[in-house]
Design a protein around this motif. Structure first.
Motif, PDB file in Angstrom:
ATOM      1  N   LYS A   9      13.139   2.338  -2.700  1.00  0.00           N
ATOM      2  CA  LYS A   9      11.860   1.673  -2.878  1.00  0.00           C
ATOM      3  C   LYS A   9      10.899   2.047  -1.757  1.00  0.00           C
ATOM      4  O   LYS A   9      11.270   1.992  -0.586  1.00  0.00           O
ATOM      5  CB  LYS A   9      12.115   0.171  -2.894  1.00  0.00           C
ATOM      6  N   CYS A  10       9.686   2.406  -2.141  1.00  0.00           N
ATOM      7  CA  CYS A  10       8.648   2.706  -1.157  1.00  0.00           C
ATOM      8  C   CYS A  10       8.185   1.404  -0.496  1.00  0.00           C
ATOM      9  O   CYS A  10       7.882   0.443  -1.198  1.00  0.00           O
ATOM     10  CB  CYS A  10       7.483   3.406  -1.846  1.00  0.00           C
ATOM     11  N   VAL A  11       8.114   1.395   0.840  1.00  0.00           N
ATOM     12  CA  VAL A  11       7.698   0.168   1.531  1.00  0.00           C
ATOM     13  C   VAL A  11       6.172  -0.013   1.483  1.00  0.00           C
ATOM     14  O   VAL A  11       5.662  -1.048   1.873  1.00  0.00           O
ATOM     15  CB  VAL A  11       8.180   0.127   3.012  1.00  0.00           C
ATOM     16  N   GLY A  12       5.456   0.996   0.978  1.00  0.00           N
ATOM     17  CA  GLY A  12       4.007   0.888   0.837  1.00  0.00           C
ATOM     18  C   GLY A  12       3.629   0.236  -0.479  1.00  0.00           C
ATOM     19  O   GLY A  12       3.137  -0.885  -0.516  1.00  0.00           O
ATOM     20  N   CYS A  13       3.888   0.945  -1.572  1.00  0.00           N
ATOM     21  CA  CYS A  13       3.450   0.458  -2.889  1.00  0.00           C
ATOM     22  C   CYS A  13       4.534  -0.315  -3.623  1.00  0.00           C
ATOM     23  O   CYS A  13       4.254  -0.974  -4.622  1.00  0.00           O
ATOM     24  CB  CYS A  13       2.979   1.633  -3.750  1.00  0.00           C
ATOM     25  N   GLY A  14       5.755  -0.230  -3.158  1.00  0.00           N
ATOM     26  CA  GLY A  14       6.836  -0.976  -3.790  1.00  0.00           C
ATOM     27  C   GLY A  14       7.466  -0.275  -4.995  1.00  0.00           C
ATOM     28  O   GLY A  14       8.347  -0.828  -5.641  1.00  0.00           O
ATOM     29  N   GLU A  52      -2.048   6.774   1.053  1.00  0.00           N
ATOM     30  CA  GLU A  52      -2.277   5.424   0.522  1.00  0.00           C
ATOM     31  C   GLU A  52      -1.097   4.507   0.837  1.00  0.00           C
ATOM     32  O   GLU A  52      -1.266   3.384   1.283  1.00  0.00           O
ATOM     33  CB  GLU A  52      -2.508   5.471  -0.981  1.00  0.00           C
ATOM     34  N   CYS A  53       0.082   4.994   0.572  1.00  0.00           N
ATOM     35  CA  CYS A  53       1.281   4.185   0.842  1.00  0.00           C
ATOM     36  C   CYS A  53       1.484   4.002   2.339  1.00  0.00           C
ATOM     37  O   CYS A  53       1.889   2.941   2.786  1.00  0.00           O
ATOM     38  CB  CYS A  53       2.503   4.836   0.212  1.00  0.00           C
ATOM     39  N   PHE A  54       1.170   5.046   3.086  1.00  0.00           N
ATOM     40  CA  PHE A  54       1.278   4.949   4.535  1.00  0.00           C
ATOM     41  C   PHE A  54       0.346   3.864   5.065  1.00  0.00           C
ATOM     42  O   PHE A  54       0.750   3.000   5.839  1.00  0.00           O
ATOM     43  CB  PHE A  54       0.945   6.302   5.178  1.00  0.00           C
TER      44      PHE A  54
HETATM   45 ZN   LIG Z   1       4.524   4.274  -2.450  1.00  0.00          ZN
END
Ligand SMILES: [Zn+2]
Length: 86
Positions: A9-14, A52-54
């Motif tokens: 799971k990406c910690v930015g966008c989920g 963006e996620c960063f």
């Molecule tokens: Zn992401």
């Protein structure tokens, strides 16, 4: 048959994505490292390789929460450079 890598799971966008599509950041005994190869041992967090996620992760401090470690500007700089480099 194609071998699939684990989902992370990406910690930015989920979003949940294939591990190999994400950038891994790892807490290796108190040192935060960017680990594109996914080989460094330690507690890891994953990010989509885009700014963006960063930015979301910085804003929400979700990387720090996931790694249970304070992330300095210097480390954030290193991570963003790795994303831009991609
Ligand atoms: Zn992401």
């Amino acid at each position: 048959m194609q071998k699939r890598s684990p989902i992370r799971k990406c910690v930015g966008c989920g979003a949940r994505r294939d591990k190999i599509e994400l950038l891994r950041v790892v807490n290796n005994k108190g040192e935060i490292l960017v680990d594109p190869g996914g080989r460094i041992p330690g507690r890891g967090a994953y990010l989509c390789p885009n700014m963006e996620c960063f930015d979301k992760a910085v804003e929400n401090q979700s990387l720090e929460k996931a790694l249970r470690f304070e992330i300095t500007d210097e480390i954030y700089e290193k991570i963003s450079e790795e994303i831009k480099h991609d």
